[in-house]
Design a protein around this motif. Sequence first.
Motif, PDB file in Angstrom:
ATOM      1  N   MET B   7      -2.161  -3.161   7.950  1.00  0.00           N
ATOM      2  CA  MET B   7      -3.632  -2.631   7.567  1.00  0.00           C
ATOM      3  C   MET B   7      -4.490  -3.651   7.482  1.00  0.00           C
ATOM      4  O   MET B   7      -4.238  -4.615   6.911  1.00  0.00           O
ATOM      5  CB  MET B   7      -3.561  -1.692   6.373  1.00  0.00           C
ATOM      6  CG  MET B   7      -2.888  -0.298   6.697  1.00  0.00           C
ATOM      7  SD  MET B   7      -2.673   0.684   5.110  1.00  0.00           S
ATOM      8  CE  MET B   7      -4.543   0.951   5.021  1.00  0.00           C
ATOM      9  N   GLY B   8      -5.851  -3.321   7.782  1.00  0.00           N
ATOM     10  CA  GLY B   8      -6.681  -4.450   7.745  1.00  0.00           C
ATOM     11  C   GLY B   8      -7.238  -4.285   6.290  1.00  0.00           C
ATOM     12  O   GLY B   8      -7.009  -3.277   5.567  1.00  0.00           O
ATOM     13  N   GLU B   9      -8.016  -5.312   5.998  1.00  0.00           N
ATOM     14  CA  GLU B   9      -8.502  -5.518   4.359  1.00  0.00           C
ATOM     15  C   GLU B   9      -9.336  -4.362   4.176  1.00  0.00           C
ATOM     16  O   GLU B   9      -9.107  -3.828   2.787  1.00  0.00           O
ATOM     17  CB  GLU B   9      -9.027  -6.510   4.348  1.00  0.00           C
ATOM     18  CG  GLU B   9      -9.020  -7.140   2.680  1.00  0.00           C
ATOM     19  CD  GLU B   9     -10.083  -8.568   2.405  1.00  0.00           C
ATOM     20  OE1 GLU B   9      -9.499  -9.410   3.330  1.00  0.00           O
ATOM     21  OE2 GLU B   9     -10.386  -8.906   1.364  1.00  0.00           O
ATOM     22  N   LYS B  10     -10.247  -4.154   4.998  1.00  0.00           N
ATOM     23  CA  LYS B  10     -11.324  -2.860   4.647  1.00  0.00           C
ATOM     24  C   LYS B  10     -10.471  -1.532   4.350  1.00  0.00           C
ATOM     25  O   LYS B  10     -10.902  -0.806   3.273  1.00  0.00           O
ATOM     26  CB  LYS B  10     -12.004  -2.808   5.727  1.00  0.00           C
ATOM     27  CG  LYS B  10     -13.540  -3.573   5.551  1.00  0.00           C
ATOM     28  CD  LYS B  10     -14.601  -3.306   6.475  1.00  0.00           C
ATOM     29  CE  LYS B  10     -15.760  -4.649   6.360  1.00  0.00           C
ATOM     30  NZ  LYS B  10     -16.774  -4.112   7.589  1.00  0.00           N
ATOM     31  N   GLU B  11      -9.414  -1.307   5.169  1.00  0.00           N
ATOM     32  CA  GLU B  11      -8.956  -0.031   5.139  1.00  0.00           C
ATOM     33  C   GLU B  11      -8.039  -0.083   3.972  1.00  0.00           C
ATOM     34  O   GLU B  11      -7.777   0.943   3.501  1.00  0.00           O
ATOM     35  CB  GLU B  11      -7.745  -0.027   6.508  1.00  0.00           C
ATOM     36  CG  GLU B  11      -8.341   0.746   7.547  1.00  0.00           C
ATOM     37  CD  GLU B  11      -7.423   0.717   8.805  1.00  0.00           C
ATOM     38  OE1 GLU B  11      -6.872  -0.456   8.950  1.00  0.00           O
ATOM     39  OE2 GLU B  11      -7.301   1.671   9.410  1.00  0.00           O
ATOM     40  N   MET B  12      -7.541  -1.038   3.540  1.00  0.00           N
ATOM     41  CA  MET B  12      -6.461  -0.978   2.244  1.00  0.00           C
ATOM     42  C   MET B  12      -7.442  -0.918   1.287  1.00  0.00           C
ATOM     43  O   MET B  12      -7.014  -0.046   0.227  1.00  0.00           O
ATOM     44  CB  MET B  12      -5.912  -2.481   2.121  1.00  0.00           C
ATOM     45  CG  MET B  12      -5.000  -2.691   3.215  1.00  0.00           C
ATOM     46  SD  MET B  12      -3.851  -4.255   3.062  1.00  0.00           S
ATOM     47  CE  MET B  12      -5.038  -5.524   2.910  1.00  0.00           C
ATOM     48  N   ARG B  14     -10.346   0.872   0.971  1.00  0.00           N
ATOM     49  CA  ARG B  14     -10.796   2.220   1.018  1.00  0.00           C
ATOM     50  C   ARG B  14      -9.414   3.128   0.439  1.00  0.00           C
ATOM     51  O   ARG B  14      -9.901   4.036  -0.189  1.00  0.00           O
ATOM     52  CB  ARG B  14     -11.050   2.737   2.464  1.00  0.00           C
ATOM     53  CG  ARG B  14     -12.420   2.157   2.836  1.00  0.00           C
ATOM     54  CD  ARG B  14     -12.923   3.077   3.945  1.00  0.00           C
ATOM     55  NE  ARG B  14     -12.207   3.038   5.111  1.00  0.00           N
ATOM     56  CZ  ARG B  14     -12.787   2.118   6.181  1.00  0.00           C
ATOM     57  NH1 ARG B  14     -13.722   1.422   5.996  1.00  0.00           N
ATOM     58  NH2 ARG B  14     -11.992   1.793   7.105  1.00  0.00           N
ATOM     59  N   VAL B  15      -8.246   2.757   0.923  1.00  0.00           N
ATOM     60  CA  VAL B  15      -7.329   3.569   0.263  1.00  0.00           C
ATOM     61  C   VAL B  15      -6.905   3.381  -1.297  1.00  0.00           C
ATOM     62  O   VAL B  15      -6.939   4.255  -2.023  1.00  0.00           O
ATOM     63  CB  VAL B  15      -5.788   3.071   0.985  1.00  0.00           C
ATOM     64  CG1 VAL B  15      -4.487   3.907   0.292  1.00  0.00           C
ATOM     65  CG2 VAL B  15      -5.844   3.475   2.495  1.00  0.00           C
ATOM     66  N   LEU B  16      -7.374   2.118  -1.780  1.00  0.00           N
ATOM     67  CA  LEU B  16      -7.199   1.977  -3.245  1.00  0.00           C
ATOM     68  C   LEU B  16      -8.304   2.611  -3.901  1.00  0.00           C
ATOM     69  O   LEU B  16      -8.219   3.393  -4.879  1.00  0.00           O
ATOM     70  CB  LEU B  16      -7.326   0.429  -3.526  1.00  0.00           C
ATOM     71  CG  LEU B  16      -6.172  -0.336  -3.092  1.00  0.00           C
ATOM     72  CD1 LEU B  16      -6.396  -1.904  -3.554  1.00  0.00           C
ATOM     73  CD2 LEU B  16      -4.937   0.038  -4.229  1.00  0.00           C
ATOM     74  N   GLN B  68       1.610  -0.141  -6.127  1.00  0.00           N
ATOM     75  CA  GLN B  68       2.049   0.550  -4.934  1.00  0.00           C
ATOM     76  C   GLN B  68       1.092   1.997  -4.911  1.00  0.00           C
ATOM     77  O   GLN B  68       1.358   2.777  -5.595  1.00  0.00           O
ATOM     78  CB  GLN B  68       3.532   0.790  -4.547  1.00  0.00           C
ATOM     79  CG  GLN B  68       3.713   1.210  -3.207  1.00  0.00           C
ATOM     80  CD  GLN B  68       3.763   2.694  -3.166  1.00  0.00           C
ATOM     81  OE1 GLN B  68       3.812   3.510  -3.917  1.00  0.00           O
ATOM     82  NE2 GLN B  68       3.621   3.519  -1.943  1.00  0.00           N
ATOM     83  N   VAL B  69       0.266   2.167  -3.753  1.00  0.00           N
ATOM     84  CA  VAL B  69      -0.441   3.269  -3.633  1.00  0.00           C
ATOM     85  C   VAL B  69      -0.121   3.977  -2.123  1.00  0.00           C
ATOM     86  O   VAL B  69      -0.327   3.134  -1.302  1.00  0.00           O
ATOM     87  CB  VAL B  69      -2.102   3.141  -3.739  1.00  0.00           C
ATOM     88  CG1 VAL B  69      -2.847   4.201  -3.506  1.00  0.00           C
ATOM     89  CG2 VAL B  69      -2.387   2.495  -5.322  1.00  0.00           C
ATOM     90  N   GLU B  70      -0.167   5.331  -2.003  1.00  0.00           N
ATOM     91  CA  GLU B  70      -0.003   5.653  -1.272  1.00  0.00           C
ATOM     92  C   GLU B  70      -0.542   7.101  -0.524  1.00  0.00           C
ATOM     93  O   GLU B  70      -0.953   7.634  -1.671  1.00  0.00           O
ATOM     94  CB  GLU B  70       1.739   6.312  -0.828  1.00  0.00           C
ATOM     95  CG  GLU B  70       2.021   7.281  -1.890  1.00  0.00           C
ATOM     96  CD  GLU B  70       3.729   7.344  -1.926  1.00  0.00           C
ATOM     97  OE1 GLU B  70       4.330   6.269  -1.630  1.00  0.00           O
ATOM     98  OE2 GLU B  70       4.121   8.315  -2.560  1.00  0.00           O
ATOM     99  N   GLU B  71      -0.787   7.174   0.712  1.00  0.00           N
ATOM    100  CA  GLU B  71      -1.267   8.300   1.108  1.00  0.00           C
ATOM    101  C   GLU B  71      -0.310   9.088   2.150  1.00  0.00           C
ATOM    102  O   GLU B  71      -0.054   8.437   3.208  1.00  0.00           O
ATOM    103  CB  GLU B  71      -2.613   8.104   1.801  1.00  0.00           C
ATOM    104  CG  GLU B  71      -3.853   8.094   1.055  1.00  0.00           C
ATOM    105  CD  GLU B  71      -5.034   7.855   1.796  1.00  0.00           C
ATOM    106  OE1 GLU B  71      -6.062   8.604   1.408  1.00  0.00           O
ATOM    107  OE2 GLU B  71      -5.029   7.371   2.521  1.00  0.00           O
ATOM    108  N   VAL B  72       0.377  10.045   1.964  1.00  0.00           N
ATOM    109  CA  VAL B  72       1.639  10.500   2.479  1.00  0.00           C
ATOM    110  C   VAL B  72       1.237  12.034   3.073  1.00  0.00           C
ATOM    111  O   VAL B  72       1.071  13.044   2.209  1.00  0.00           O
ATOM    112  CB  VAL B  72       2.805  10.776   2.037  1.00  0.00           C
ATOM    113  CG1 VAL B  72       3.854  11.317   2.803  1.00  0.00           C
ATOM    114  CG2 VAL B  72       3.327   9.120   1.535  1.00  0.00           C
ATOM    115  N   SER B  80       0.595   3.123   2.844  1.00  0.00           N
ATOM    116  CA  SER B  80       0.977   2.553   1.688  1.00  0.00           C
ATOM    117  C   SER B  80       0.297   1.166   1.553  1.00  0.00           C
ATOM    118  O   SER B  80       0.161   0.373   2.259  1.00  0.00           O
ATOM    119  CB  SER B  80       2.515   2.520   1.654  1.00  0.00           C
ATOM    120  OG  SER B  80       2.990   1.751   0.523  1.00  0.00           O
ATOM    121  N   VAL B  81      -0.164   1.061   0.413  1.00  0.00           N
ATOM    122  CA  VAL B  81      -0.966  -0.263   0.155  1.00  0.00           C
ATOM    123  C   VAL B  81      -0.196  -0.899  -1.371  1.00  0.00           C
ATOM    124  O   VAL B  81       0.187  -0.269  -2.162  1.00  0.00           O
ATOM    125  CB  VAL B  81      -2.386  -0.195  -0.271  1.00  0.00           C
ATOM    126  CG1 VAL B  81      -2.901  -1.266  -0.717  1.00  0.00           C
ATOM    127  CG2 VAL B  81      -3.217   0.600   1.110  1.00  0.00           C
TER     128      VAL B  81
END
Lengths: 147, 164
Positions: B7-12, B14-16, B68-72, B80-81
Amino acid sequence: MLKITNLVEAEARVLLKALKHGHLGCSFHDQPYVVPMHYAFDGENIYFFTTEGMKTEYLSANPKVCLQVEQVSDDRHWRSVIVIGEAEQLTGAEEIGRAAELILKNNASLTPAINQTIIDNKERNGAAAVYHIRPTSITGRQTIRHS
Amino acid sequence: MIEIEEMGEKEMKRVLERVGYGHLGVVRDNRPYVVPIHYNYDEPHIYFYTTEGMKTEYISQNPEVCLQVEEVNDSKNWRSVIAWGKAERLTEEAEIEKAMKFILERNPTLTPALNLMWIDTWGRALVKAVYRIDPHIISGRMTLPEGETRGAPSDNQNKSTIKN
């Protein structure tokens, strides 16, 4: 009021068997590393596979692991199980086959991907690794309904 | 095909920001331990609290943590970040108040339960410690939708592919 209570081991085992996705913690030179993971539990051992070089490197240096699995309905209704043990890479064709079958049975939607990965692994010799964890402790916590 | 891409930094980030719930890895004497936590991401810092003595013991011995953070959505559709850094225990009252306010705002469904705890003196005693992580590495992986590939193969050196 949110109350949290311990699960008895039998309940924790039932939950571990019912779920299929968890978070594996390992440690490399005192640096923690957590990765999401599909697994299967046959009542005795936990089986998982990895295609990632980093994990196999960590696990061969230090086999101590912690697997956390959870069932979350919402922030106030959840159950979480923590397994402590050592991960050992399976090497025999028969035990790899049996472990792969268990993982696939528990994660049906992954079947094509894992099958191919394991076949590729045999061909490429070492891209994927299948492990089992022998739990030394299985504990759990859950929220209880407030009165 | 399940294709997995870095993943790119911006996407990561955003997930966080979006998720607010993750799995914290800590280590003591080379023994890893993973616990679910609620956190708040206030770029570049991650704030979390603990009501448990075990985590504070681990972190005081070894502040290196991994979140570890995830969207499943399902086993073929996930992100997963992972963020690494040192957890620093907040000691100033004002910092603790601000961090707890952030965390409670981020987790609205947790708020009734925790707010009750937080406004009570005994509830405050349950919150053992509030921490801040300043991540030095963030890394993320995600599945691509089936049938979709990004760019030409030569542009995707970071991409690992599981053939189907």
